[in-house]
Design a protein around this motif. Sequence first.
Motif, mmCIF file in Angstrom:
data_model
loop_
_atom_site.group_PDB
_atom_site.id
_atom_site.type_symbol
_atom_site.label_atom_id
_atom_site.label_comp_id
_atom_site.label_asym_id
_atom_site.label_seq_id
_atom_site.Cartn_x
_atom_site.Cartn_y
_atom_site.Cartn_z
ATOM 1 N N THR A 15 51.937 -1.570 96.377
ATOM 2 C CA THR A 15 52.880 -0.475 96.710
ATOM 3 C C THR A 15 52.119 0.224 97.843
ATOM 4 O O THR A 15 51.127 0.638 97.609
ATOM 5 C CB THR A 15 52.977 0.546 95.543
ATOM 6 O OG1 THR A 15 53.601 0.156 94.414
ATOM 7 C CG2 THR A 15 53.990 1.603 96.016
ATOM 8 N N ARG B 23 58.662 3.531 101.786
ATOM 9 C CA ARG B 23 57.441 2.807 100.753
ATOM 10 C C ARG B 23 58.182 1.386 100.432
ATOM 11 O O ARG B 23 59.321 1.209 100.351
ATOM 12 C CB ARG B 23 57.755 3.717 99.476
ATOM 13 C CG ARG B 23 57.064 3.250 98.047
ATOM 14 C CD ARG B 23 56.849 3.974 97.128
ATOM 15 N NE ARG B 23 58.272 3.966 96.451
ATOM 16 C CZ ARG B 23 58.957 5.124 96.265
ATOM 17 N NH1 ARG B 23 58.282 6.493 96.619
ATOM 18 N NH2 ARG B 23 60.269 5.325 95.724
ATOM 19 N N GLU C 97 52.903 3.018 101.227
ATOM 20 C CA GLU C 97 53.887 4.149 101.985
ATOM 21 C C GLU C 97 53.229 4.474 103.145
ATOM 22 O O GLU C 97 52.153 4.941 103.130
ATOM 23 C CB GLU C 97 53.822 5.281 101.026
ATOM 24 C CG GLU C 97 54.980 6.402 101.343
ATOM 25 C CD GLU C 97 55.318 7.122 100.220
ATOM 26 O OE1 GLU C 97 55.247 8.323 100.591
ATOM 27 O OE2 GLU C 97 55.720 6.651 99.125
ATOM 28 N N THR D 183 54.514 -0.053 107.202
ATOM 29 C CA THR D 183 54.263 -0.294 105.913
ATOM 30 C C THR D 183 54.235 -1.733 105.602
ATOM 31 O O THR D 183 53.483 -2.120 104.532
ATOM 32 C CB THR D 183 55.457 0.107 104.882
ATOM 33 O OG1 THR D 183 56.055 1.765 105.600
ATOM 34 C CG2 THR D 183 55.081 0.399 103.693
#
Length: 735
Positions: free
Chosen positions: A575, A443, A577, A515
């Motif tokens: 954000t 993440r 992940e 990611t």
Amino acid sequence: MASYIGTATSRVDGRAKVTGEAKYAGEFSVPGLVHGYVVDSTIPKGRIVRIDTSGALGIAGVIDVLTHRNRPPMADKDDAYKDDVAPEKGSPYRPLYDDKIQFTGQPVALVLAEDWETARVGASQVRIEYQKEPHVTDLQAERSRAFAIDVPEKPRGDAEKAFASAAVRHAAEYSIPTEHHNPMELFASTAIWEAGQLTVYDKTQGVQNVQQYLCKVFKLQPGAVRVMSPYMGGGFGAGLRPQYQVVLAVLGANALRRPVRVMLTRAQMYALGYRPASIERLALGASSSGTLDSMQHEAIAVTSQFEEFARNDTGWGNLLYKSPNAKFEHKLVKLDLPTSCDMRAPGAATGVYALECAMDELAIALKTDPVQLRLQCYSDRHQGEDLPYTSKQLRECYRQGAAAFGWDKRNAEPRSMRDGSELVGWGMASGVWEALQMPATVRIVLTANGHAEVATAASDIGTGTYTIMAQVAADMLGLPIDNISVKLGDSTLPQCPVEGGSWIASSVCNAIANTARAVRGDLLELAKATKDSPLSGAGVDDVALVDGRIASKRDANRAVSIASAMQSGKAERITREETNMPAEDKSHARNVHSAIFAEVKVDEELGVIRVTRVVKAVAAGRILNPRTAHSQIMGGVVWGIGMALHEETLYDHRFGRVMNANIAEYHVPVNADIHDIKVIFVDEPDEMVNPLGIKGLGEIGIVGVAAAVANAVYHATGKRVRDLPITLDKVVQFD
């Protein structure tokens, strides 16, 4: 901005470690902490007839003594005690489960007290009566009871017939004693109950492995258990499986509903796993020109009575040498000992030692140079699977290593090279390990001020995982490394495998790349939304993150700062992940390789052996950080020297007891034993193994070193020692 990948970067966690800010499993203190001390069995096999805890309970400060009779509930099924790295067959050990004694040093009681010293005194007052049963702990004495297990290496041709008709033959047995890990940090666990939630600080190489294990053993929901291990003072494989102290700490916390810490002593850690003792039989048949006609490798190794632990000792020849006829067999002997376990380069450290010593002896029989023999038998394909390699620069390892060592100046005759009163010996060996990958999730949280947090549940066992993750993230996100924060060692973080097998770097760093690409895509959409965006019409692979900006790869002037893009999109953070899922490509073999050259000097009268020089050339794909990579290989070389000359767990088989369960009498190399070690990283671009070309370094450092030292000792003395460690009594020449 300069690239961080491939540069010698200092450890990002270095300051925390040298200032004491970094906390380990046995250092987390909370109000009301109770200390547990383990009482060990003094017999190797039998049953507990009676336990008298009154003496301990009569001591001020002792709160309780847990035994199999009064412990809190635990699962009663074998499956609950199996973990991610548990052997496939057998019944895993269950601490304090019943009255059965399976090995000396088995925990039989836990004394809980207000402080550690009181707990220790209390443990000395617990009285136990046993019913003894006959035991066996000697591999050599019990080798006739060995049974074969399935191994992945298939036989080919008729190895026995080819050996019998070979022009030059060599057959011998090589033996490796039991070795114990002895990491600097003792195994410890701190278990805390709070509002129905269990938090455990544990010394482990896999927090999620321990979390799942505790959930099964204590029938808890995953959301109710959190396991943390932000730092680890060495594991070397001992921390791959949950060790018994974590169960005892949770049992104590369950019983008292207070936080409990259990820390093992150095001696108690000898009742944990270990590198299994093994007997390795090699039979090599060659033509007079020096090609292998036959290769046979049989291993007999130790396991416990209750589990079958085994690693591949015998198949490494398939990855190094061509032979049309080959046979491999792995056998186990069950002894009344704890289950053996993974120790750095499991299978390879032992199996390659035997193989490379046998190749040296074959070279002598053929009257050819040991390097030349390996080049004549060199295999460009995995012989067992008949597959090409994604890359294999072992020839270049031989060339560069030999040149740096000065191998061409070697006089092949044993006892022909001297330095004053010392005999000088030069030996060499090959090394090989797997380039593995596992699924891993990362993440990334990127904020508008240009800071990124990178998180996964991996462990950093001292190899530098914090640092390489920060390096890769900094490059992928176009940020200074000081703007990267790395979070590890917490079971609530995204999924990650245990740290072992040299797979964490490739698995996690490729997950970071995945990611970061997703973060770049989100930033691009925000940048496109800015007024008169210079990136209008660009795709995610048309842009890069550089110096805090998202810019066109074709024209760096077409760029939008991260801050502007996020401000225009009213986003405080991004954000994402993503998971790195290794491709199921079975068309190529994936391995790392090395060549080791060692010099020893042996006092002719006293037999004292010094390893004065080692050169290790390694081909391991892309090197992320030459500084930490050098440390990994150098540490492996030191351990290989210890394996060759020092390490040996000694048993008194009458009692099934380890006799040198301390680091005074369990010998390991110290500073005075280590001299010049040169590490060479051979350039090995590899676009097939994974997108970043990473192969891993943790295991290859030790593989082959013991063989190179052993071969050098023979060259110096003319005496072949096939049972490790090579001590002075084995080489001194008596009239």
